[in-house]
Write an enzyme that holds these catalytic residues in place. Structure first.
Site, PDB file in Angstrom:
ATOM      1  N   SER A 256       0.862  -1.179   0.000  1.00 55.77           N
ATOM      2  CA  SER A 256       0.000   0.000   0.000  1.00 55.77           C
ATOM      3  C   SER A 256       0.901   1.233   0.000  1.00 55.77           C
ATOM      4  CB  SER A 256      -0.863   0.014   1.250  1.00 55.77           C
ATOM      5  OG  SER A 256      -0.026   0.188   2.373  1.00 55.77           O
ATOM      6  N   LYS A 257       0.263   2.395  -0.093  1.00 54.10           N
ATOM      7  CA  LYS A 257       1.031   3.642  -0.049  1.00 54.10           C
ATOM      8  C   LYS A 257       1.777   3.733   1.284  1.00 54.10           C
ATOM      9  CE  LYS A 257       0.494   8.317  -1.568  1.00 54.10           C
ATOM     10  NZ  LYS A 257      -0.006   9.441  -0.829  1.00 54.10           N
TER      11      LYS A 257
END
Ligand code: GLU
Length: 499
Positions: A256-257
């Site tokens: 994920s970010k």
């Protein structure tokens, strides 16, 4: 066994919507390998129709990343080619013609619904089905044309068959069959006249005569739609390949970010543009990426780009998700460092010394250091930590480190004096001339060779761990070795005075 005996025409088709990450690099690599293995072409196509997500500079970073990896393309926006243009916004007029063809053949329609989501593009899995509520689906084309002439905003939607199913085939995943009732009338052309990915990709792959589409498996959910669009045009489909997705290093879920940011805090990154600065070699990154989701056999792990071109095969791609493992990258980096020319290694480690503030003006010395470090480095940025002492004018060993095990500072001082004298008196200074006399000296003093070499290591490098002491001393040079011993002696004398 090569993947295909026919020359493959493959493309890497990124969207310039952000930084180029590892996953894109691997997709590009697999395409490149297939092209080179079969004597085909590797095409770079920029898919920039989503103007809202366009990031200036992304295209440049992308090209730099591919070039750094050694993945040169045969056709692309910067070099042209017989199937250009290779940037989708430059092809916009061409898409309109094909969209109209789908409308006239009854496979698409103009939609004037003022749905708030009308321009967002849509995807399978939406809660309501557009086709069940759209009043324009069965509108006469002449009526739709009249509305367009009077300036009505519209999009173009695919007219998804209501009944039946579609089967699309992925070379490593087999057949995927989906009921049409689960699909919808997806937007193909937005109200600004630009096609969405689903339409542009089909038209471009067809017109560019792409034989294999190797792309991220994020496109699997819309894969059936692409099959439908091909069928609607009556075109043959390419061979489709959707390699594994990447998981975060612990294997629990996709990156994920937040994971990306956490990784950056540890000094790691998944962005291609960062690997060089982190101290990785392109050949190691290529080797590592290739093996995330592909293997040759159970044992071979070292591959150059040429090896991969020879040995790559689509059949050996593994569709299961694969975790990113940075310690493996370190391992491969070490292997590739060992394989390279030490003069090249010298040029690669230079900027890391300079970044840490060392002045590197002696190329010969740098090359000697590279030779010594070659079997000891995993990542290039470890070079200053391991060998910065070579470039220091003065070093500052910890006083305690100069005292031998179970020795007093006085005894160590005496030992240091003998070592100095011996080194200064040798006719010339090398491992051959110095090793045995130093060992004899240890015996004479009732000490172990380790005492003498330990003292020398600390006095000359101010490090507990260093490259082998004789290689180190040879590079430092006798004059500086004596200077550093003198300094160590002074430190020991000082200790004695304090006591
Ligand atoms: N532009 C798409 C992306 O960046 C390309 C997918 C494809 O290779 O077809 O994900």
């Amino acid at each position: 066994m090569p993947s295909s005996s026919q020359p493959a025409r493959v493309r890497f088709a990124p969207s310039p919507t952000g930084r180029t990450h590892l996953g894109s690099g691997r997709t590009a690599l697999y395409n490149y390998l297939l092209a080179r293995q079969t004597g085909g072409q590797f095409i770079l196509r920029i898919e920039d129709t989503d103007q809202k997500r366009y990031v200036p500079g992304a295209e440049e970073e992308l090209m730099n990343g591919l070039r750094w990896l050694g993945l040169e393309w045969d056709e692309g926006p910067d070099i042209g080619g017989p199937f250009g243009p290779y940037r989708q916004t430059e092809r916009r007029n061409l898409y309109a013609k094909y969209a109209r063809q789908l409308i006239e053949s009854g496979h698409a329609y103009y939609c004037f619904c003022d749905s708030p989501k009308i321009d967002e593009g849509d995807a399978p899995g939406e809660r309501h089905k557009h086709r069940d509520v759209c009043p324009d689906r069965d509108q006469l084309l002449a009526d739709a044309d009249a509305r367009i002439s009077s300036g009505d905003d519209h999009v173009i939607r695919f007219k998804m068959p209501i009944e039946g199913s579609i089967t699309v085939t992925d070379a490593i995943r087999g057949d995927i069959t989906v009921e049409n009732s689960t699909l919808d009338d997806y937007i193909l052309v937005k109200s600004n006249g630009l096609p969405v990915y689903h339409l542009a990709v089909v038209i471009d792959d067809h017109l560019m005569e792409i034989s294999h589409v190797i792309r991220t498996s994020e496109w699997l959910p819309t894969f059936p739609l692409h099959g439908h669009i091909y069928n609607a045009f009556g075109w043959d489909q390419p061979i489709w390949v959707h390699p594994s997705i990447f998981l975060k290093p612990d294997g629990k879920g996709k990156m994920s970010k937040r994971d990306t940011e956490a990784l950056q805090k540890e000094g790691k990154s998944i962005f291609l543009g960062d690997f060089e600065g982190m101290g990785y070699l392109p050949q190691a990154v290529v080797n590592w990426m290739a093996l995330i989701g592909w293997s040759y056999d159970d044992k071979t792990e070292f591959f150059t780009l040429d090896d991969l071109i020879e040995k790559f095969s689509l059949e050996k791609l593994n569709p299961s998700p694969a975790a990113i493992n940075f310690s493996k990258l370190d391992h491969f980096n070490g292997l590739h460092i060992r394989e390279m020319d030490s003069a090249d290694l010298a040029n690669l480690i230079r900027p890391f010394f300079e970044k840490d503030g060392y002045q590197v003006d002696d190329q010969e010395k740098l090359e000697q250091i590279a030779e010594v470090l070659q079997i000891r480095l995993a990542i290039l940025d470890e070079a200053p930590e391991k060998a910065g002492f070579f470039f220091k004018e003065a070093i500052h060993p910890e006083p305690e480190s100069l005292i031998g095990k179970k020795m007093t500072s006085g005894e160590s001082l005496a030992m240091a004096g003998c070592i100095r004298e011996l080194i200064a008196s040798l006719p010339d200074f090398s491992e051959e001339t110095a090793n045995q006399p130093l060992r004899d000296q240890a015996v004479e003093l009732g000490l172990k060779a380790g005492h003498i070499f330990g003292f020398l290591r600390n006095a000359i490098t101010a490090q507990k761990v260093s490259p082998p002491i004789f290689e180190t001393m040879t590079i430092v040079g006798r004059e500086k070795v004596l200077e550093r011993i003198d300094k160590a002696i002074a430190i020991l004398e000082n200790l004695g005075n304090e006591n």
